[in-house]
Design an enzyme around this catalytic site. Sequence first.
Site, mmCIF file in Angstrom:
data_model
loop_
_atom_site.group_PDB
_atom_site.id
_atom_site.type_symbol
_atom_site.label_atom_id
_atom_site.label_comp_id
_atom_site.label_asym_id
_atom_site.label_seq_id
_atom_site.Cartn_x
_atom_site.Cartn_y
_atom_site.Cartn_z
ATOM 1 C CD GLU A 125 1.510 76.401 32.117
ATOM 2 O OE1 GLU A 125 1.625 76.051 33.320
ATOM 3 O OE2 GLU A 125 0.756 75.863 31.293
ATOM 4 C CG ASP A 254 18.786 84.141 16.418
ATOM 5 O OD1 ASP A 254 19.494 83.770 17.370
ATOM 6 O OD2 ASP A 254 18.142 83.358 15.708
ATOM 7 N NE ARG A 289 18.572 70.130 22.714
ATOM 8 C CZ ARG A 289 19.240 70.481 21.609
ATOM 9 N NH1 ARG A 289 18.706 71.324 20.749
ATOM 10 N NH2 ARG A 289 20.431 69.976 21.359
HETATM 11 C C1 LIG Z 1 20.553 81.553 13.928
HETATM 12 C C2 LIG Z 1 19.871 80.536 14.808
HETATM 13 N N1 LIG Z 1 19.048 80.957 15.775
HETATM 14 C C3 LIG Z 1 18.418 80.076 16.580
HETATM 15 C C4 LIG Z 1 18.587 78.722 16.451
HETATM 16 C C5 LIG Z 1 17.847 77.809 17.348
HETATM 17 O O1 LIG Z 1 16.813 77.225 16.719
HETATM 18 P P1 LIG Z 1 15.809 76.226 17.467
HETATM 19 O O2 LIG Z 1 14.651 77.067 17.846
HETATM 20 O O3 LIG Z 1 15.462 75.222 16.457
HETATM 21 O O4 LIG Z 1 16.541 75.653 18.628
HETATM 22 C C6 LIG Z 1 19.428 78.226 15.453
HETATM 23 C C7 LIG Z 1 19.662 76.777 15.328
HETATM 24 O O5 LIG Z 1 20.652 76.302 14.960
HETATM 25 C C8 LIG Z 1 20.080 79.157 14.604
HETATM 26 O O6 LIG Z 1 20.878 78.721 13.627
#
Ligand SMILES: Cc1ncc(COP(=O)(O)O)c(C=O)c1O
Length: 311
Positions: A125, A254, A289
């Site tokens: 952490e 994002d 991931r």
């Molecule tokens: C626009 C977008 N941002 C981020 C994510 C990632 O999401 P997660 O936090 O569930 O991995 C996704 C998942 O497909 C997404 O569609």
Amino acid sequence: MVWNQTKPCPNDNFLKIGFHFQPPKAYPHPTPQTKTLASIQYNITPSPIFLTSIAEAVYEKEKPGVTWPKQLNAPLEAVDPEIADIIELAKAPQWKGLELIPSENITSLSVMQAVGSIMTNKYSEGYPGGRYYGGNEYIDMAETLCQKRALLAFRLDPENWGVNNYGTRSHCGHLSHGYQTDTKKISAVSIFFETMPYRLNESTGYIDYDQLEKSATLFRPKLIVTGASAYARLYDYARIRKVCDKQKAILLADMAHISGLVAAGVIPSPFEYADVVTTTTHKSLRGPRGAMIFFRKGVKEINKQGKEVQS
Ligand SMILES: Cc1ncc(COP(=O)(O)O)c(C=O)c1O
């Protein structure tokens, strides 16, 4: 059909694209960094089969003192054949199927080796140089290198941008943007924050920026999010930036689905306009991931007292 390490995969291509986990016979030549780290520590002369020879040399050198249970060094198929078989089974649909989930990708053997390493044994952490637990010097080294590479990948100046890795997020993108139905708040974001969606102009398929601006004037958001799971158009970041400036809102881009294209420089980058940029690392970047949060450094605004407010 179940196949595993002892039974070869039924398709040659499967092997070619690196899905079969037989240890490679020879690894490529080491990079200068790996040479220094391992060869200095164990006094090994690098060779073309460098990684294999390191493992063997380290084992030979340390063998007399090794008292740990055999199981610690045994491969998965020996320790837990049931799980090993399930993993083998999971290969088949990935190899044969056409997966149309836009958020998924196929990562490489090298990425899986990196994430399945002894680094998993550490709690870490905090940030490089500022951890809660001790003994994180190699985690710090790896994370600092990742941060440097992440900034490089998006051509960012470390004077103006910082980046943190973000292990887990609670909901899928569109949900984490505050998704809710008429009757139910679906995501934690929509439970803890007041959110308002903006929509497409359905006749053009583009975001309705005029309506977005009108909604923002009424709603007065503290943060506006761009980015989606299924928007096949480019974003007008400059336009959204203007709305943010009017509302004194933070612009969060994002770019999870498009970060590979942004890194390759084939579509406009959100970094020119956004204050915060987030991305997962496992979609078009084809990494493990995980996720990253980039943040703009420096002066955010001049406040009413005429003082600089830092980001
Ligand atoms: C626009 C977008 N941002 C981020 C994510 C990632 O999401 P997660 O936090 O569930 O991995 C996704 C998942 O497909 C997404 O569609």
